[in-house]
Design an enzyme around this catalytic site. Structure first.
Site, PDB file in Angstrom:
ATOM      1  N   TYR A  53       0.665  -1.050  -0.355  1.00  0.00           N
ATOM      2  CA  TYR A  53      -0.166   0.442   0.099  1.00  0.00           C
ATOM      3  C   TYR A  53       0.980   0.953   0.360  1.00  0.00           C
ATOM      4  O   TYR A  53       0.188   2.282  -0.371  1.00  0.00           O
ATOM      5  CB  TYR A  53      -0.674  -0.082   0.901  1.00  0.00           C
ATOM      6  N   ARG A  56       1.125   1.982  -3.529  1.00  0.00           N
ATOM      7  CA  ARG A  56       0.135   2.293  -4.054  1.00  0.00           C
ATOM      8  C   ARG A  56       0.254   3.525  -4.255  1.00  0.00           C
ATOM      9  O   ARG A  56       0.411   4.682  -4.704  1.00  0.00           O
ATOM     10  CB  ARG A  56      -0.910   1.463  -3.995  1.00  0.00           C
ATOM     11  N   HIS A 106     -14.458   1.380  -0.388  1.00  0.00           N
ATOM     12  CA  HIS A 106     -13.248   1.052   0.274  1.00  0.00           C
ATOM     13  C   HIS A 106     -12.060   1.718   0.787  1.00  0.00           C
ATOM     14  O   HIS A 106     -11.059   0.446   0.587  1.00  0.00           O
ATOM     15  CB  HIS A 106     -12.659  -0.323  -1.042  1.00  0.00           C
ATOM     16  N   CYS A 117      -7.951   2.320  18.575  1.00  0.00           N
ATOM     17  CA  CYS A 117      -8.294   3.154  18.977  1.00  0.00           C
ATOM     18  C   CYS A 117      -9.370   3.769  18.238  1.00  0.00           C
ATOM     19  O   CYS A 117     -10.448   3.864  18.040  1.00  0.00           O
ATOM     20  CB  CYS A 117      -8.038   4.209  19.162  1.00  0.00           C
ATOM     21  N   CYS A 137      -4.295   7.717  20.702  1.00  0.00           N
ATOM     22  CA  CYS A 137      -3.643   6.824  21.783  1.00  0.00           C
ATOM     23  C   CYS A 137      -2.225   6.452  22.230  1.00  0.00           C
ATOM     24  O   CYS A 137      -2.293   5.270  23.009  1.00  0.00           O
ATOM     25  CB  CYS A 137      -5.059   5.262  21.607  1.00  0.00           C
ATOM     26  N   THR A 174     -15.986  -0.964 -13.994  1.00  0.00           N
ATOM     27  CA  THR A 174     -16.482  -1.488 -13.182  1.00  0.00           C
ATOM     28  C   THR A 174     -16.019  -3.085 -13.700  1.00  0.00           C
ATOM     29  O   THR A 174     -16.679  -3.171 -14.185  1.00  0.00           O
ATOM     30  CB  THR A 174     -16.771  -1.630 -11.787  1.00  0.00           C
TER      31      THR A 174
END
Ligand code: NAD
Length: 239
Positions: A53, A56, A106, A117, A137, A174
């Site tokens: 990620y 990306r 998504h 948290c 947190c 899609t």
């Protein structure tokens, strides 16, 4: 009342240089999808998924919206109360195009979330390693804000509600492998589909109009149809 619902997927961003998963040179071919996009893959190799990620996210930095993103932003400006924009995409091209509000089913690559948290933080195109501690947190449990296979997608409920209020559904880019867009088309009075080609996962007969073209070519016809649809609706209200 919300009248026109845009529902988009990876194909709308393809011409901006963001690869889809299923096309010829798609991301599917380079990666084992269950390793990098599933809850089990994440549990098995957290670093590999976070790196995927990161790549990306970094890839988004120089990408710019195309005419199809722009069309939706323009229509939202023109008909602020009547256009809903919902996307499966995790890129930020609708935001860059100036869309007022986009529901990301998504998640969003430019955000990360604390697993402990739930705090959500925007990090732009940075690597997650520079933001590993939760500012709220203080735990070191930040992860990508992207829904993976095997995980709940809370915004699906919003989509279901929006479909109930939809008169015209416009689906762009899609394959229908993740969302049953043909079922959605069956739930509304009028539906348009724009993809490059037919997909095994979509019954195109469910749509009133099917356009097999690049989104940047189809968007002019789509914009015209949406405008005349909304103008007709407006006239009905005034009569
Ligand atoms: P997909 O890769 O399964 O299918 C892409 C579809 O777009 C195909 O049907 C193809 O015909 C169509 N298409 C390709 N180029 C097009 C163009 N120029 N104009 C019009 N149509 C075009 O994509 P999906 O159905 O969105 O499912 C993939 C999942 O992966 C989604 O859930 C999404 O979250 C994620 N994803 C997102 C991005 C992104 O954020 N840009 C990119 C890849 C994958």
């Amino acid at each position: 009342m919300k009248k026109v619902l845009f529902l988009t997927g990876a194909g709308i961003s393809a011409e901006s240089g963001i690869r889809t998963f299923r096309d010829g040179n798609g991301l599917w071919h380079e990666h084992n999808i269950m390793e990098v996009c599933s809850d089990i893959g994440f549990m098995t190799n957290r670093t590999k998924v976070l790196n995927f990620y990161d790549d990306r996210r970094a890839d988004l930095a120089d990408k710019i919206p195309n005419a199809a993103h722009q069309m939706i932003a323009d229509l939202q400006r023109e008909f602020p109360k009547s256009i809903v924009n919902i996307t499966q995409n995790v890129d930020d091209l609708f935001e860059k195009a100036g869309c007022k509000k986009t529901i990301h089913l998504h998640g969003e690559l430019t955000k990360i979330q604390c697993e402990s948290c739930g705090y959500i933080k925007s990090i732009g195109y940075d690597a997650i390693g520079d933001h590993s501690i939760c500012p709220f947190c203080k735990k070191e449990e930040m992860r990508h804000f992207v829904v993976m296979f095997g995980e709940q997608a809370p915004e699906y409920e919003t989509l279901a509600q929006m479909l109930e209020e939809t008169k015209l559904l416009v689906v762009i880019g899609t394959s229908g492998e993740v969302l049953p867009v043909d079922d959605f088309a069956g739930e509304v009075p009028y539906a348009i589909l724009n993809n490059l080609e037919p997909s095994d996962a979509i019954e195109e007969e469910c749509f009133s109009l099917v356009i097999h073209k690049k989104a940047t070519e189809a968007c002019h016809e789509i914009a015209q149809t949406v405008r005349s649809f909304l103008q007709t609706e407006q006239t009905k209200v005034e009569q």
